[in-house]
Design a protein around this motif. Structure first.
Motif, PDB file in Angstrom:
ATOM      1  N   GLY A 468     -30.105 -46.967  59.487  1.00 34.25           N
ATOM      2  CA  GLY A 468     -28.739 -47.465  59.606  1.00 34.25           C
ATOM      3  C   GLY A 468     -27.927 -46.684  60.609  1.00 34.25           C
ATOM      4  N   ARG A 469     -28.098 -45.351  60.620  1.00 32.61           N
ATOM      5  CA  ARG A 469     -27.339 -44.528  61.557  1.00 32.61           C
ATOM      6  C   ARG A 469     -27.743 -44.838  63.000  1.00 32.61           C
ATOM      7  NH1 ARG A 469     -27.823 -40.858  57.151  1.00 32.61           N
ATOM      8  NH2 ARG A 469     -29.824 -40.038  57.882  1.00 32.61           N
ATOM      9  N   VAL A 470     -29.026 -45.069  63.204  1.00 32.17           N
ATOM     10  CA  VAL A 470     -29.494 -45.426  64.550  1.00 32.17           C
ATOM     11  C   VAL A 470     -28.900 -46.759  64.981  1.00 32.17           C
ATOM     12  CG1 VAL A 470     -31.522 -46.129  65.885  1.00 32.17           C
ATOM     13  CG2 VAL A 470     -31.634 -44.096  64.447  1.00 32.17           C
ATOM     14  N   GLY A 471     -28.960 -47.751  64.087  1.00 28.07           N
ATOM     15  CA  GLY A 471     -28.419 -49.067  64.405  1.00 28.07           C
ATOM     16  C   GLY A 471     -26.928 -49.027  64.713  1.00 28.07           C
ATOM     17  N   SER A 472     -26.183 -48.245  63.958  1.00 25.69           N
ATOM     18  CA  SER A 472     -24.736 -48.155  64.176  1.00 25.69           C
ATOM     19  C   SER A 472     -24.412 -47.526  65.528  1.00 25.69           C
ATOM     20  CB  SER A 472     -24.093 -47.324  63.055  1.00 25.69           C
ATOM     21  OG  SER A 472     -24.260 -47.965  61.802  1.00 25.69           O
ATOM     22  N   LEU A 473     -25.160 -46.475  65.878  1.00 26.02           N
ATOM     23  CA  LEU A 473     -24.903 -45.806  67.151  1.00 26.02           C
ATOM     24  C   LEU A 473     -25.233 -46.725  68.328  1.00 26.02           C
ATOM     25  CD1 LEU A 473     -24.045 -43.352  68.738  1.00 26.02           C
ATOM     26  CD2 LEU A 473     -26.348 -42.408  68.473  1.00 26.02           C
ATOM     27  N   LEU A 474     -26.347 -47.454  68.233  1.00 20.45           N
ATOM     28  CA  LEU A 474     -26.702 -48.384  69.305  1.00 20.45           C
ATOM     29  C   LEU A 474     -25.636 -49.472  69.435  1.00 20.45           C
ATOM     30  CD1 LEU A 474     -30.558 -48.774  68.775  1.00 20.45           C
ATOM     31  CD2 LEU A 474     -29.401 -47.582  70.628  1.00 20.45           C
ATOM     32  N   ALA A 475     -25.103 -49.924  68.313  1.00 19.67           N
ATOM     33  CA  ALA A 475     -24.055 -50.943  68.344  1.00 19.67           C
ATOM     34  C   ALA A 475     -22.820 -50.422  69.070  1.00 19.67           C
ATOM     35  CB  ALA A 475     -23.701 -51.377  66.924  1.00 19.67           C
ATOM     36  N   GLU A 476     -22.490 -49.139  68.853  1.00 22.46           N
ATOM     37  CA  GLU A 476     -21.341 -48.555  69.530  1.00 22.46           C
ATOM     38  C   GLU A 476     -21.515 -48.584  71.046  1.00 22.46           C
ATOM     39  OE1 GLU A 476     -20.627 -44.653  68.085  1.00 22.46           O
ATOM     40  OE2 GLU A 476     -20.453 -45.275  65.981  1.00 22.46           O
ATOM     41  N   HIS A 477     -22.777 -48.517  71.495  1.00 20.85           N
ATOM     42  CA  HIS A 477     -23.067 -48.538  72.930  1.00 20.85           C
ATOM     43  C   HIS A 477     -23.430 -49.944  73.406  1.00 20.85           C
ATOM     44  CE1 HIS A 477     -23.080 -44.173  73.901  1.00 20.85           C
ATOM     45  NE2 HIS A 477     -23.286 -44.054  72.603  1.00 20.85           N
ATOM     46  N   HIS A 478     -23.181 -50.937  72.559  1.00 25.70           N
ATOM     47  CA  HIS A 478     -23.434 -52.339  72.902  1.00 25.70           C
ATOM     48  C   HIS A 478     -24.897 -52.591  73.251  1.00 25.70           C
ATOM     49  CE1 HIS A 478     -19.089 -52.756  72.901  1.00 25.70           C
ATOM     50  NE2 HIS A 478     -19.008 -51.749  73.774  1.00 25.70           N
ATOM     51  N   VAL A 479     -25.784 -51.915  72.542  1.00 27.92           N
ATOM     52  CA  VAL A 479     -27.223 -52.118  72.706  1.00 27.92           C
ATOM     53  C   VAL A 479     -27.723 -52.939  71.528  1.00 27.92           C
ATOM     54  CG1 VAL A 479     -29.488 -51.033  72.892  1.00 27.92           C
ATOM     55  CG2 VAL A 479     -27.499 -49.954  73.977  1.00 27.92           C
ATOM     56  N   ASN A 480     -28.214 -54.136  71.790  1.00 25.92           N
ATOM     57  CA  ASN A 480     -28.668 -55.025  70.725  1.00 25.92           C
ATOM     58  C   ASN A 480     -30.138 -54.801  70.413  1.00 25.92           C
ATOM     59  OD1 ASN A 480     -28.200 -57.292  68.901  1.00 25.92           O
ATOM     60  ND2 ASN A 480     -29.614 -58.419  70.235  1.00 25.92           N
ATOM     61  N   ILE A 481     -30.459 -54.692  69.129  1.00 25.78           N
ATOM     62  CA  ILE A 481     -31.843 -54.497  68.694  1.00 25.78           C
ATOM     63  C   ILE A 481     -32.507 -55.856  68.543  1.00 25.78           C
ATOM     64  CG2 ILE A 481     -33.333 -53.599  66.880  1.00 25.78           C
ATOM     65  CD1 ILE A 481     -31.125 -51.583  66.206  1.00 25.78           C
ATOM     66  N   ALA A 482     -33.630 -56.045  69.247  1.00 25.98           N
ATOM     67  CA  ALA A 482     -34.384 -57.293  69.139  1.00 25.98           C
ATOM     68  C   ALA A 482     -35.395 -57.218  67.994  1.00 25.98           C
ATOM     69  CB  ALA A 482     -35.091 -57.600  70.451  1.00 25.98           C
ATOM     70  N   THR A 483     -36.153 -56.112  67.956  1.00 25.20           N
ATOM     71  CA  THR A 483     -37.121 -55.912  66.869  1.00 25.20           C
ATOM     72  C   THR A 483     -37.136 -54.448  66.466  1.00 25.20           C
ATOM     73  OG1 THR A 483     -39.028 -55.431  68.294  1.00 25.20           O
ATOM     74  CG2 THR A 483     -38.603 -57.759  67.788  1.00 25.20           C
ATOM     75  N   MET A 484     -37.569 -54.185  65.255  1.00 22.84           N
ATOM     76  CA  MET A 484     -37.708 -52.809  64.775  1.00 22.84           C
ATOM     77  C   MET A 484     -38.961 -52.693  63.929  1.00 22.84           C
ATOM     78  SD  MET A 484     -35.208 -50.539  62.289  1.00 22.84           S
ATOM     79  CE  MET A 484     -33.965 -50.266  63.542  1.00 22.84           C
ATOM     80  N   GLN A 485     -39.760 -51.672  64.205  1.00 23.30           N
ATOM     81  CA  GLN A 485     -40.945 -51.386  63.413  1.00 23.30           C
ATOM     82  C   GLN A 485     -40.899 -49.930  62.968  1.00 23.30           C
ATOM     83  OE1 GLN A 485     -44.065 -52.968  62.441  1.00 23.30           O
ATOM     84  NE2 GLN A 485     -42.742 -54.767  62.607  1.00 23.30           N
ATOM     85  N   VAL A 486     -41.213 -49.684  61.702  1.00 20.57           N
ATOM     86  CA  VAL A 486     -41.217 -48.327  61.166  1.00 20.57           C
ATOM     87  C   VAL A 486     -42.580 -48.042  60.556  1.00 20.57           C
ATOM     88  CG1 VAL A 486     -40.185 -46.718  59.523  1.00 20.57           C
ATOM     89  CG2 VAL A 486     -38.746 -48.401  60.680  1.00 20.57           C
ATOM     90  N   GLY A 487     -43.134 -46.894  60.915  1.00 20.59           N
ATOM     91  CA  GLY A 487     -44.394 -46.464  60.323  1.00 20.59           C
ATOM     92  C   GLY A 487     -44.233 -45.088  59.718  1.00 20.59           C
ATOM     93  N   ARG A 488     -44.892 -44.846  58.586  1.00 22.44           N
ATOM     94  CA  ARG A 488     -44.813 -43.530  57.959  1.00 22.44           C
ATOM     95  C   ARG A 488     -46.143 -43.200  57.311  1.00 22.44           C
ATOM     96  NH1 ARG A 488     -41.000 -44.742  52.611  1.00 22.44           N
ATOM     97  NH2 ARG A 488     -42.549 -45.993  51.466  1.00 22.44           N
ATOM     98  N   THR A 489     -46.373 -41.915  57.115  1.00 25.72           N
ATOM     99  CA  THR A 489     -47.615 -41.487  56.474  1.00 25.72           C
ATOM    100  C   THR A 489     -47.445 -41.375  54.964  1.00 25.72           C
ATOM    101  OG1 THR A 489     -46.982 -39.190  56.943  1.00 25.72           O
ATOM    102  CG2 THR A 489     -48.467 -40.282  58.509  1.00 25.72           C
ATOM    103  N   ASN A 490     -46.270 -40.954  54.542  1.00 24.27           N
ATOM    104  CA  ASN A 490     -45.999 -40.865  53.108  1.00 24.27           C
ATOM    105  C   ASN A 490     -44.493 -40.898  52.889  1.00 24.27           C
ATOM    106  OD1 ASN A 490     -46.501 -37.950  54.255  1.00 24.27           O
ATOM    107  ND2 ASN A 490     -45.068 -37.690  52.547  1.00 24.27           N
ATOM    108  N   GLN A 491     -44.084 -41.283  51.705  1.00 24.92           N
ATOM    109  CA  GLN A 491     -42.667 -41.414  51.388  1.00 24.92           C
ATOM    110  C   GLN A 491     -41.948 -40.072  51.530  1.00 24.92           C
ATOM    111  OE1 GLN A 491     -41.910 -43.316  47.640  1.00 24.92           O
ATOM    112  NE2 GLN A 491     -39.749 -42.787  47.617  1.00 24.92           N
ATOM    113  N   GLY A 492     -40.842 -40.104  52.290  1.00 21.17           N
ATOM    114  CA  GLY A 492     -40.047 -38.902  52.464  1.00 21.17           C
ATOM    115  C   GLY A 492     -40.586 -37.936  53.493  1.00 21.17           C
ATOM    116  N   GLY A 493     -41.701 -38.303  54.148  1.00 20.37           N
ATOM    117  CA  GLY A 493     -42.304 -37.402  55.135  1.00 20.37           C
ATOM    118  C   GLY A 493     -41.929 -37.772  56.562  1.00 20.37           C
TER     119      GLY A 493
END
Length: 527
Positions: A468-493
Motif C-alpha cells: 500500500g505504501r508503494v502504491g500511494s507513493l507512485l500515485a503521488e508521482h502520477h505513476v499508474n500501476i498496470a500489474t503487480m506480482q509479489v513473491g515470497r519464501t515464507n510469511q513475514g520474511g
C-alpha cells in the motif's frame, strides 16, 4: 567473380588482399554522387566504406546482389543495420586496427596537456617567448583515472605506467583479478573520479555513457584535475566541461572528439586551457592500413562462405532452426536484459539452462541472444546475436550452456544465471500457450511477469502495508500501476515485488521508494 565496391578513401596497401585476389573485382571510387552510387551498388556483391558513405535502406534496397558491407573502422553509425539484416546482408567491421594509434594519440594529448605544448608553440609562432606563462606538471606519481578498460584503455594504462603514473580504472567488466593482472588499481566510477589527476575516457557512446562526465560527476573530481576524451563525442558533457574550466575546477582538457563534428567555432576552443585535434585518433598510416586489411579479409571470407572474425549484425539461419527457435528469441533476450539490469558487480560468468521442448534443439542461437541481452546494458547496440560470444570472451566472461530433463512443471523453461564479483542472480522464463513470454521465477521467488515495458523491482520485508505504501507513493508521482506480482519464501520474511507501470519512474521517485518502511532495494528498468 565477386564485385567489391569501395566508396570511401582506403589505404591501397590495406586493400591488397582484394586487389590480388583472382576471384575479386575491386572498384574504388570515393567521388560518386548519390545517383552514381545507387547505380554502382546495383551490380556489387560487397560494399566497403569508412564514415563518409551513408549506407541507407534505400541504398541496400538497390543492391540485389549485395552479400556483405564492410566498415573500415569500428563505428557503424552510418550503416542501417536493420535494413542490412532484413535483406540478409552481413555487416563486418574492423575494431582492432586502430587500438595502438588511439592509445598513442591519447598519450600524446596527455603529455601535451601536462606541458602546455600547443599553447607554447602557438606563442612562438607569434614571435613570443613565454617561458613563465607555460609552467606545466610532471606525469610521474600523478594518478591517471581510466573510465573504460577495454583494448584501448589497457594500452593507455601500460604506457602511463611507463611514465611512472599511478593508474586506477573503472569498467563494468573489470574485476579485481583482471585489474591486478594488468597492474592497475580497480575502482568504482566514483573512486576513479575522486583520485584522478588526469581522467581519460575509453567507452563506447551508448545511453548509459552519454554525458557520463557531467556537472555532477565533475564535482567529484579534484580541483585542478584534467580531462581527456579521445573516444567518442558526447561522453563528456561539453557545456559542463566549459563551465568547470571557466570556474577553475578543472585545469584543462584535451579533446579529439566532439558531440557535433566538425567542431568549428566551438566554445571550448576559445579557452586557452583546452587543446584539441580534429578526430585524429585513428589517423595513422598503420591504423588506416590495418583497418583496411582487416575488413578486406573479412569481406572476402563472407563472399567465399568462410568464417567471419568481426560480424556486426545477425546472419541468416536455416529455416528449420528459425522455425524451432524463433518463438523463444524475444524471451531469451528479455530474460538476459532483465537480469543484467538488476545485478551488481563486474560480470564473470553466464550460465544458461534449457529444458522441456528445448531439450533436443540446438539452442546455441538462443544462448547468443541471451548474452546479447545481458551485454546490451553495458555496450549498447554494438553487441548483437553474432558477436555476443566474442564480445563476452574479449571481456573475460565465461559462457556455459546446459540442458536438463527437469521442467519444474513447465512445458519449456529457460533459466539464466549471472555470476559477478559481488553476487549470483538467476531468472527463469517460459512460453505459455496463447499467452506468450513470462518470467516465472526471480532468484528463489516465484512470480508471473510479462517481460516488457517499464518495470519496478522491489525487494522488501513481507509486512502488512508495504504494498500500500508503494502504491500511494507512485500515485503521488502520477505513476499508474498496470500489474503487480509479489513473491515470497515464507510469511513475514524476504519478498520481491515486481510492478509494471505506464511510464518510466523518475530518479527522485525511485529514491523516495527506497526510503519507504520495509523497502530494502528498488530497481527500475525498461524492456
Amino acid at each position: 567473380m565477386y564485385r567489391v565496391l569501395i566508396s570511401d578513401p582506403l589505404s591501397e596497401d590495406g586493400i591488397k588482399p582484394l586487389l590480388e585476389a583472382s576471384d575479386v573485382e575491386a572498384v574504388m571510387d570515393a567521388s560518386l554522387s548519390h545517383e552514381e552510387l545507387l547505380k554502382e551498388i546495383s551490380t556489387s556483391d560487397a560494399l566497403i566504406v569508412r564514415s563518409q558513405t551513408q549506407v541507407t535502406r534505400e541504398l541496400i534496397e538497390h543492391a540485389p546482389q549485395l552479400k556483405v558491407i564492410g566498415r573500415a573502422g569500428v563505428g557503424v553509425d552510418n550503416i542501417d543495420l536493420d535494413a542490412a539484416t532484413d535483406h540478409g546482408v552481413v555487416v563486418v567491421n574492423a575494431p582492432d586496427g586502430n587500438t595502438i594509434s588511439t592509445a598513442e594519440h591519447t598519450m600524446a594529448m596527455l603529455m601535451s596537456l601536462a606541458r602546455n605544448i600547443p599553447q607554447a608553440y602557438h606563442q612562438l609562432k607569434q614571435n613570443r617567448w613565454e617561458r613563465k606563462k607555460f609552467v606545466g606538471v610532471e606525469l610521474k606519481n600523478k594518478t591517471l583515472g581510466i573510465v573504460g578498460f577495454g583494448r584501448i584503455g589497457n594500452e593507455v594504462a601500460q604506457r602511463a605506467k611507463g611514465h611512472r603514473m599511478k593508474v586506477i580504472a573503472f569498467d563494468p567488466f573489470l574485476t579485481e583479478e583482471k585489474a591486478n593482472k594488468a597492474g592497475v588499481q580497480h575502482g568504482t566510477l566514483e573512486e576513479v573520479l575522486q583520485q584522478a589527476d588526469f581522467l581519460t575516457v575509453h567507452t563506447p557512446l551508448i545511453e548509459k555513457t552519454k554525458h557520463l562526465i557531467n556537472k555532477e560527476t565533475i564535482q567529484l573530481m579534484k580541483p585542478g584535475a584534467r580531462i581527456l576524451n579521445c573516444a567518442r563525442g558526447g561522453i563528456v558533457e561539453e557545456d559542463a566541461l566549459y563551465e568547470a574550466i571557466e570556474n577553475g575546477k578543472i585545469a584543462g582538457a584535451a579533446l579529439d572528439v566532439f558531440e557535433e563534428e566538425p567542431a568549428i567555432d566551438h566554445p571550448l576552443l576559445s579557452l586557452e586551457e583546452v587543446i584539441a585535434t580534429p578526430h585524429l585518433g585513428a589517423s595513422t598510416v598503420e591504423a588506416q592500413e590495418n583497418v583496411a586489411t582487416d575488413v578486406s579479409l573479412d569481406v572476402m571470407d563472407v563472399l567465399r562462405g568462410g568464417a567471419v572474425k568481426h560480424p556486426v549484425n545477425m546472419p541468416s539461419v536455416s529455416s528449420e532452426v528459425m522455425e524451432q527457435l524463433a518463438p523463444y528469441f524475444t524471451l531469451a533476450e528479455k530474460l538476459g536484459s532483465f537480469l543484467s539490469n538488476v545485478t551488481d558487480g563486474a560480470l564473470e560468468k553466464v550460465n544458461v539452462y534449457y529444458s522441456g521442448d528445448l531439450l533436443d534443439v540446438d539452442t546455441t542461437p538462443l544462448t547468443r541472444i541471451s548474452v546479447k541481452g545481458i551485454l546490451k546494458r553495458y555496450i549498447g547496440e554494438r553487441v548483437n546475436d553474432v558477436n555476443a560470444y566474442k564480445t563476452a570472451s574479449d571481456k573475460g566472461i565465461v559462457i556455459n550452456e546446459q540442458k536438463s530433463t527437469s521442467t519444474k512443471g513447465f512445458t519449456n523453461l529457460v533459466t539464466i544465471e549471472i555470476e559477478t564479483d559481488q553476487e549470483k542472480r538467476t531468472i527463469s522464463g517460459t512460453l505459455l500457450n496463447g499467452l506468450g513470454a513470462r518470467i516465472v521465477k526471480l532468484d528463489e521467488y516465484s512470480i508471473d511477469v510479462v517481460p516488457e515495458g517499464h518495470l519496478i523491482v522491489i525487494h522488501h520485508k513481507d509486512q502488512p502495508g508495504a504494498i500500500g505504501r508503494v502504491g500511494s507513493l507512485l500515485a503521488e508521482h502520477h505513476v499508474n500501476i498496470a500489474t503487480m506480482q509479489v513473491g515470497r519464501t515464507n510469511q513475514g520474511g524476504e519478498a520481491v515485488m515486481v510492478l509494471t507501470v505506464d511510464k518510466a519512474v523518475e530518479e527522485d521517485c525511485q529514491e523516495q521508494l527506497g526510503g519507504v518502511a520495509d523497502i530494502q532495494q528498488v530497481q527500475c528498468l525498461t524492456l
